[in-house]
Motif scaffolding. Structure first.
Motif, PDB file in Angstrom:
ATOM      1  N   SER A  61      11.365 -10.899  -6.300  1.00 44.55           N
ATOM      2  CA  SER A  61      11.324 -12.211  -6.115  1.00 44.55           C
ATOM      3  C   SER A  61      10.786 -12.896  -4.865  1.00 44.55           C
ATOM      4  N   VAL A  62      10.204 -13.973  -4.726  1.00 40.35           N
ATOM      5  CA  VAL A  62       9.899 -14.529  -3.230  1.00 40.35           C
ATOM      6  C   VAL A  62      10.336 -15.822  -3.149  1.00 40.35           C
ATOM      7  N   GLU A  63      10.503 -16.170  -1.946  1.00 37.27           N
ATOM      8  CA  GLU A  63      11.144 -17.364  -1.693  1.00 37.27           C
ATOM      9  C   GLU A  63      10.622 -18.036  -0.315  1.00 37.27           C
ATOM     10  N   ARG A  64      10.411 -19.194  -0.269  1.00 36.08           N
ATOM     11  CA  ARG A  64      10.107 -19.842   1.021  1.00 36.08           C
ATOM     12  C   ARG A  64      11.207 -20.645   1.584  1.00 36.08           C
ATOM     13  N   PRO A  65      12.228 -20.116   1.999  1.00 34.75           N
ATOM     14  CA  PRO A  65      13.702 -20.891   2.147  1.00 34.75           C
ATOM     15  C   PRO A  65      13.651 -22.030   3.257  1.00 34.75           C
ATOM     16  N   ASP A  66      12.548 -22.039   4.095  1.00 36.82           N
ATOM     17  CA  ASP A  66      12.534 -22.855   5.043  1.00 36.82           C
ATOM     18  C   ASP A  66      10.917 -23.412   5.268  1.00 36.82           C
ATOM     19  N   SER A  68       0.936  -9.918 -10.106  1.00 38.21           N
ATOM     20  CA  SER A  68       0.460  -8.900 -10.591  1.00 38.21           C
ATOM     21  C   SER A  68       1.522  -8.193 -11.762  1.00 38.21           C
ATOM     22  N   GLU A  69       0.997  -7.287 -12.442  1.00 34.32           N
ATOM     23  CA  GLU A  69       1.899  -6.320 -13.237  1.00 34.32           C
ATOM     24  C   GLU A  69       3.093  -5.704 -12.564  1.00 34.32           C
ATOM     25  N   ILE A  70       2.820  -5.388 -11.291  1.00 38.71           N
ATOM     26  CA  ILE A  70       3.797  -4.774 -10.673  1.00 38.71           C
ATOM     27  C   ILE A  70       5.027  -5.713 -10.180  1.00 38.71           C
ATOM     28  N   PHE A  71       4.599  -6.863 -10.321  1.00 38.48           N
ATOM     29  CA  PHE A  71       5.739  -8.076  -9.506  1.00 38.48           C
ATOM     30  C   PHE A  71       6.487  -8.269 -10.925  1.00 38.48           C
ATOM     31  N   THR A 123       9.616 -14.835   2.259  1.00 37.74           N
ATOM     32  CA  THR A 123      10.528 -13.569   1.867  1.00 37.74           C
ATOM     33  C   THR A 123      10.052 -12.963   0.591  1.00 37.74           C
ATOM     34  N   LEU A 124      10.130 -11.764   0.658  1.00 34.29           N
ATOM     35  CA  LEU A 124       9.914 -10.796  -0.583  1.00 34.29           C
ATOM     36  C   LEU A 124      11.393  -9.986  -0.720  1.00 34.29           C
ATOM     37  N   LYS A 125      12.113 -10.290  -1.905  1.00 33.94           N
ATOM     38  CA  LYS A 125      13.325  -9.558  -2.144  1.00 33.94           C
ATOM     39  C   LYS A 125      12.912  -8.420  -3.177  1.00 33.94           C
ATOM     40  N   ILE A 126      13.470  -7.243  -3.062  1.00 37.98           N
ATOM     41  CA  ILE A 126      13.353  -6.195  -3.883  1.00 37.98           C
ATOM     42  C   ILE A 126      14.696  -5.781  -4.345  1.00 37.98           C
ATOM     43  N   ARG A 127      14.981  -6.032  -5.408  1.00 34.67           N
ATOM     44  CA  ARG A 127      16.583  -5.730  -6.165  1.00 34.67           C
ATOM     45  C   ARG A 127      16.425  -4.171  -6.604  1.00 34.67           C
ATOM     46  N   SER A 128      17.492  -3.650  -6.609  1.00 35.43           N
ATOM     47  CA  SER A 128      17.778  -2.267  -7.113  1.00 35.43           C
ATOM     48  C   SER A 128      16.550  -1.327  -6.766  1.00 35.43           C
ATOM     49  N   THR A 129      16.224  -1.033  -5.684  1.00 32.02           N
ATOM     50  CA  THR A 129      15.081  -0.473  -5.191  1.00 32.02           C
ATOM     51  C   THR A 129      15.084   1.195  -5.604  1.00 32.02           C
ATOM     52  N   GLN A 174       0.810  -1.048  -0.022  1.00 32.94           N
ATOM     53  CA  GLN A 174      -0.015   0.006  -0.102  1.00 32.94           C
ATOM     54  C   GLN A 174       0.793   1.080  -0.019  1.00 32.94           C
ATOM     55  N   ILE A 175       0.978   2.057  -1.149  1.00 33.55           N
ATOM     56  CA  ILE A 175       1.652   3.184  -1.148  1.00 33.55           C
ATOM     57  C   ILE A 175       0.913   4.145  -0.301  1.00 33.55           C
ATOM     58  N   LEU A 176       1.280   5.114   0.284  1.00 36.34           N
ATOM     59  CA  LEU A 176       0.670   6.237   1.133  1.00 36.34           C
ATOM     60  C   LEU A 176      -0.490   6.925   0.331  1.00 36.34           C
ATOM     61  N   GLY A 177      -1.588   6.618   1.095  1.00 33.30           N
ATOM     62  CA  GLY A 177      -2.730   7.150   0.260  1.00 33.30           C
ATOM     63  C   GLY A 177      -3.597   6.692  -0.672  1.00 33.30           C
ATOM     64  N   GLN A 178      -2.908   5.286  -1.171  1.00 30.60           N
ATOM     65  CA  GLN A 178      -3.502   4.647  -2.307  1.00 30.60           C
ATOM     66  C   GLN A 178      -4.125   3.219  -1.529  1.00 30.60           C
ATOM     67  N   LYS A 179      -4.617   2.391  -2.654  1.00 33.11           N
ATOM     68  CA  LYS A 179      -5.219   1.324  -1.997  1.00 33.11           C
ATOM     69  C   LYS A 179      -4.413   0.117  -1.881  1.00 33.11           C
ATOM     70  N   VAL A 180      -4.895  -0.874  -1.318  1.00 35.13           N
ATOM     71  CA  VAL A 180      -3.759  -2.095  -0.974  1.00 35.13           C
ATOM     72  C   VAL A 180      -3.895  -2.775  -2.312  1.00 35.13           C
ATOM     73  N   GLU A 181      -2.537  -2.997  -2.832  1.00 38.11           N
ATOM     74  CA  GLU A 181      -2.442  -3.692  -4.316  1.00 38.11           C
ATOM     75  C   GLU A 181      -1.898  -5.014  -4.124  1.00 38.11           C
ATOM     76  N   PHE A 182      -2.301  -6.097  -4.836  1.00 38.18           N
ATOM     77  CA  PHE A 182      -1.997  -7.555  -4.845  1.00 38.18           C
ATOM     78  C   PHE A 182      -0.354  -7.404  -5.396  1.00 38.18           C
ATOM     79  N   LEU A 183       0.390  -7.959  -4.863  1.00 40.04           N
ATOM     80  CA  LEU A 183       1.775  -8.119  -5.734  1.00 40.04           C
ATOM     81  C   LEU A 183       2.066  -9.840  -6.339  1.00 40.04           C
ATOM     82  N   VAL A 184       1.712 -10.783  -5.198  1.00 42.92           N
ATOM     83  CA  VAL A 184       2.092 -12.200  -5.615  1.00 42.92           C
ATOM     84  C   VAL A 184       1.258 -13.083  -4.615  1.00 42.92           C
TER      85      VAL A 184
END
Lengths: 112, 114
Positions: free
Chosen positions: B66-71, B58-61, B76-82, B37-47
């Motif tokens: 990337s996501v991972e379930r390491p154990d 979603s198109e945002i993703f 986790t949600l990884k965001i590269r090059s923010t 949820q970006i400030l002031g905006q709606k809750v958006e689905f990622l994955v």
């Protein structure tokens, strides 16, 4: 992506009265609907849900009504309490989809 | 009562850096989600994630995410090059699946990209 709409950004209600929050959707494939309550800087809190095979579901002071023909659902809170003041989001999911679409939220203010 | 937990509660990073947001879903749940949820905006689905793979995104993703379930417990949600526009509240959620209650959301991680 406006598949779920909450057209009222805010609602003000007197304590003890009924709060009615509305939500419209456009996708007839949606078959499961939810309401969440959200305080600032917190995650949404699940309140109540309804499957498309029902038209009403109650949980204490909260009742959700579903009108499939109108693609409309509503959340009734009776009686409203000041602690109910928060942003309320409706959400919907289609049977074949594994994601939930959220409305933009309605900010409810319950005045003492 | 079981709940979804997220760490950290607030992450500040420089533009271009990588961040990892962590979540511990409710233990018997099978479906996991990231929303933002970006400030002031709606809750958006990622994955959404099920059976150790992405089931919907979603198109945002895009490739930045990337996501991972390491154990057996973390998600986790990884965001590269923010980027500056990645600044938002990121919510993790989990559910049993089907038309049961939920999904249930965690308290969120506030990501601030400077």
């Amino acid at each position: 992506d406006q598949q779920v709409k909450q057209n009222s950004p805010s609602l003000s209600v007197q304590e003890g009265r009924i709060s009615i929050l509305n939500c419209d959707y456009t996708n007839s494939m949606f078959d499961y609907f939810l309401w969440y309550k959200k305080y600032p800087a917190e995650g949404p809190t699940f309140l109540i849900s309804i499957s498309s095979i029902k038209d009403k579901n109650e949980d204490g002071r909260f009742t959700v009504f579903l009108n499939k023909s109108a693609k409309h659902l509503s959340l009734h809170i009776v009686p409203s309490q000041p602690g109910d003041s928060a942003v309320y989001f409706c959400a919907a999911r289609g049977f074949y989809f594994n994601k939930f679409y959220f409305g933009s939220g309605t900010k409810l203010n319950v005045k003492p | 009562e079981p709940e979804v937990t997220q760490t950290p509660s607030h992450q500040v990073t420089q533009m271009g850096q990588e961040v990892i947001l962590r979540c511990v879903p409710i233990s018997n749940h099978l479906y996991f989600y990231w929303y933002r949820q970006i400030l002031g905006q709606k809750v958006e689905f990622l994955v959404s994630f099920y059976n150790n793979e992405i089931s919907e995104k979603s198109e945002i993703f895009d490739d930045q995410f990337s996501v991972e379930r390491p154990d057996g417990s973390n998600f986790t949600l990884k965001i590269r090059s923010t980027k500056l526009e990645d600044s938002a509240m990121y919510f993790c959620a989990s559910s049993e699946g089907g038309s049961s209650q939920g999904p249930f959301f965690g308290p969120g991680t506030r990501l601030t990209v400077l």
